[in-house]
Design a protein around this motif. Structure first.
Motif, PDB file in Angstrom:
ATOM      1  N   SER A 150      25.662  76.249-100.413  1.00  0.00           N
ATOM      2  CA  SER A 150      25.409  77.168 -99.301  1.00  0.00           C
ATOM      3  C   SER A 150      25.922  78.566 -99.622  1.00  0.00           C
ATOM      4  O   SER A 150      25.310  79.556 -99.233  1.00  0.00           O
ATOM      5  N   GLU A 151      27.041  78.668-100.342  1.00  0.00           N
ATOM      6  CA  GLU A 151      27.540  79.985-100.746  1.00  0.00           C
ATOM      7  C   GLU A 151      26.562  80.658-101.695  1.00  0.00           C
ATOM      8  O   GLU A 151      26.288  81.848-101.576  1.00  0.00           O
ATOM      9  N   LYS A 152      26.020  79.895-102.629  1.00  0.00           N
ATOM     10  CA  LYS A 152      25.059  80.462-103.573  1.00  0.00           C
ATOM     11  C   LYS A 152      23.795  80.895-102.855  1.00  0.00           C
ATOM     12  O   LYS A 152      23.258  81.955-103.124  1.00  0.00           O
ATOM     13  N   SER A 153      23.314  80.077-101.922  1.00  0.00           N
ATOM     14  CA  SER A 153      22.079  80.435-101.229  1.00  0.00           C
ATOM     15  C   SER A 153      22.299  81.629-100.317  1.00  0.00           C
ATOM     16  O   SER A 153      21.435  82.488-100.207  1.00  0.00           O
ATOM     17  N   SER A 154      23.463  81.734 -99.670  1.00  0.00           N
ATOM     18  CA  SER A 154      23.705  82.890 -98.807  1.00  0.00           C
ATOM     19  C   SER A 154      23.852  84.155 -99.639  1.00  0.00           C
ATOM     20  O   SER A 154      23.385  85.216 -99.242  1.00  0.00           O
ATOM     21  N   SER A 155      24.468  84.060-100.810  1.00  0.00           N
ATOM     22  CA  SER A 155      24.582  85.249-101.651  1.00  0.00           C
ATOM     23  C   SER A 155      23.226  85.626-102.229  1.00  0.00           C
ATOM     24  O   SER A 155      22.914  86.801-102.353  1.00  0.00           O
ATOM     25  N   SER A 156      22.392  84.647-102.545  1.00  0.00           N
ATOM     26  CA  SER A 156      21.061  84.981-103.053  1.00  0.00           C
ATOM     27  C   SER A 156      20.194  85.546-101.941  1.00  0.00           C
ATOM     28  O   SER A 156      19.364  86.414-102.186  1.00  0.00           O
ATOM     29  N   GLU A 157      20.401  85.086-100.694  1.00  0.00           N
ATOM     30  CA  GLU A 157      19.668  85.663 -99.571  1.00  0.00           C
ATOM     31  C   GLU A 157      20.073  87.114 -99.374  1.00  0.00           C
ATOM     32  O   GLU A 157      19.237  87.973 -99.108  1.00  0.00           O
ATOM     33  N   THR A 158      21.354  87.409 -99.521  1.00  0.00           N
ATOM     34  CA  THR A 158      21.839  88.780 -99.408  1.00  0.00           C
ATOM     35  C   THR A 158      21.255  89.629-100.526  1.00  0.00           C
ATOM     36  O   THR A 158      20.816  90.754-100.293  1.00  0.00           O
ATOM     37  N   ASP A 159      21.241  89.092-101.739  1.00  0.00           N
ATOM     38  CA  ASP A 159      20.649  89.812-102.863  1.00  0.00           C
ATOM     39  C   ASP A 159      19.165  90.063-102.620  1.00  0.00           C
ATOM     40  O   ASP A 159      18.665  91.150-102.899  1.00  0.00           O
ATOM     41  N   ASP A 160      18.467  89.064-102.102  1.00  0.00           N
ATOM     42  CA  ASP A 160      17.044  89.219-101.802  1.00  0.00           C
ATOM     43  C   ASP A 160      16.826  90.291-100.741  1.00  0.00           C
ATOM     44  O   ASP A 160      15.916  91.111-100.857  1.00  0.00           O
ATOM     45  N   ALA A 161      17.669  90.295 -99.722  1.00  0.00           N
ATOM     46  CA  ALA A 161      17.530  91.275 -98.645  1.00  0.00           C
ATOM     47  C   ALA A 161      17.789  92.681 -99.163  1.00  0.00           C
ATOM     48  O   ALA A 161      17.061  93.623 -98.831  1.00  0.00           O
ATOM     49  N   SER A 162      18.811  92.846 -99.995  1.00  0.00           N
ATOM     50  CA  SER A 162      19.099  94.182-100.522  1.00  0.00           C
ATOM     51  C   SER A 162      17.993  94.633-101.472  1.00  0.00           C
ATOM     52  O   SER A 162      17.616  95.808-101.478  1.00  0.00           O
ATOM     53  N   LEU A 163      17.461  93.713-102.256  1.00  0.00           N
ATOM     54  CA  LEU A 163      16.354  94.054-103.144  1.00  0.00           C
ATOM     55  C   LEU A 163      15.134  94.472-102.335  1.00  0.00           C
ATOM     56  O   LEU A 163      14.484  95.475-102.647  1.00  0.00           O
ATOM     57  N   LEU A 164      14.852  93.733-101.283  1.00  0.00           N
ATOM     58  CA  LEU A 164      13.713  94.056-100.430  1.00  0.00           C
ATOM     59  C   LEU A 164      13.892  95.419 -99.775  1.00  0.00           C
ATOM     60  O   LEU A 164      12.954  96.219 -99.723  1.00  0.00           O
ATOM     61  N   ASN A 189      31.232  67.369 -99.964  1.00  0.00           N
ATOM     62  CA  ASN A 189      31.401  68.544 -99.102  1.00  0.00           C
ATOM     63  C   ASN A 189      31.617  69.807 -99.925  1.00  0.00           C
ATOM     64  O   ASN A 189      31.078  70.864 -99.597  1.00  0.00           O
ATOM     65  N   LYS A 190      32.394  69.715-100.999  1.00  0.00           N
ATOM     66  CA  LYS A 190      32.612  70.878-101.854  1.00  0.00           C
ATOM     67  C   LYS A 190      31.311  71.308-102.514  1.00  0.00           C
ATOM     68  O   LYS A 190      31.030  72.495-102.634  1.00  0.00           O
ATOM     69  N   SER A 191      30.508  70.342-102.934  1.00  0.00           N
ATOM     70  CA  SER A 191      29.221  70.671-103.552  1.00  0.00           C
ATOM     71  C   SER A 191      28.308  71.368-102.555  1.00  0.00           C
ATOM     72  O   SER A 191      27.640  72.343-102.890  1.00  0.00           O
ATOM     73  N   LEU A 192      28.282  70.869-101.322  1.00  0.00           N
ATOM     74  CA  LEU A 192      27.449  71.496-100.297  1.00  0.00           C
ATOM     75  C   LEU A 192      27.915  72.908 -99.986  1.00  0.00           C
ATOM     76  O   LEU A 192      27.100  73.804 -99.775  1.00  0.00           O
ATOM     77  N   GLN A 193      29.226  73.120 -99.973  1.00  0.00           N
ATOM     78  CA  GLN A 193      29.755  74.464 -99.723  1.00  0.00           C
ATOM     79  C   GLN A 193      29.348  75.415-100.834  1.00  0.00           C
ATOM     80  O   GLN A 193      28.960  76.551-100.579  1.00  0.00           O
ATOM     81  N   LYS A 194      29.421  74.953-102.077  1.00  0.00           N
ATOM     82  CA  LYS A 194      29.034  75.809-103.199  1.00  0.00           C
ATOM     83  C   LYS A 194      27.555  76.155-103.131  1.00  0.00           C
ATOM     84  O   LYS A 194      27.165  77.283-103.373  1.00  0.00           O
TER      85      LYS A 194
END
Length: 95
Positions: free
Chosen positions: A62-76, A55-60
């Motif tokens: 998902s946190e990384k993917s959500s932050s990368s999605e945010t980074d992708d959105a801001s870059l776009l 569960n901790k691995s999955l949380q990490k």
């Protein structure tokens, strides 16, 4: 013989239950009630630990993917805003 017939029959019933059950049986027969309890609880404790780690691995992840999605959105949005400003400045230069 170390075990009487009754204990041999009891052992035969747990023979296919796994090593933790066999270790628990041996501990109960040869004197360690707390050790027997330990062996009975060990598989559940390990399963609980592995579930928590998963569960901790999955949380990490998902946190990384959500932050990368945010980074992708801001870059776009930065790219698209630069593209709009470049287009409007080229229109001004053409006039």
């Amino acid at each position: 013989s170390i075990l009487d017939d009754e204990r041999v029959r009891q052992y035969a019933t747990i023979l296919d239950k796994g090593s933790a059950a066999r270790f628990s049986f041996a501990a109960a027969i040869f004197g360690g009630t707390s050790e027997a309890y330990f062996w009975l609880q060990l598989p559940r404790a390990l399963k609980h630990l592995m579930n928590n780690l998963a569960n901790k691995s999955l949380q990490k992840v998902s946190e990384k993917s959500s932050s990368s999605e945010t980074d992708d959105a801001s870059l776009l949005s930065r790219i698209s805003s630069k593209g709009k400003s470049a287009t409007s400045s080229s229109k001004r230069n053409a006039v």
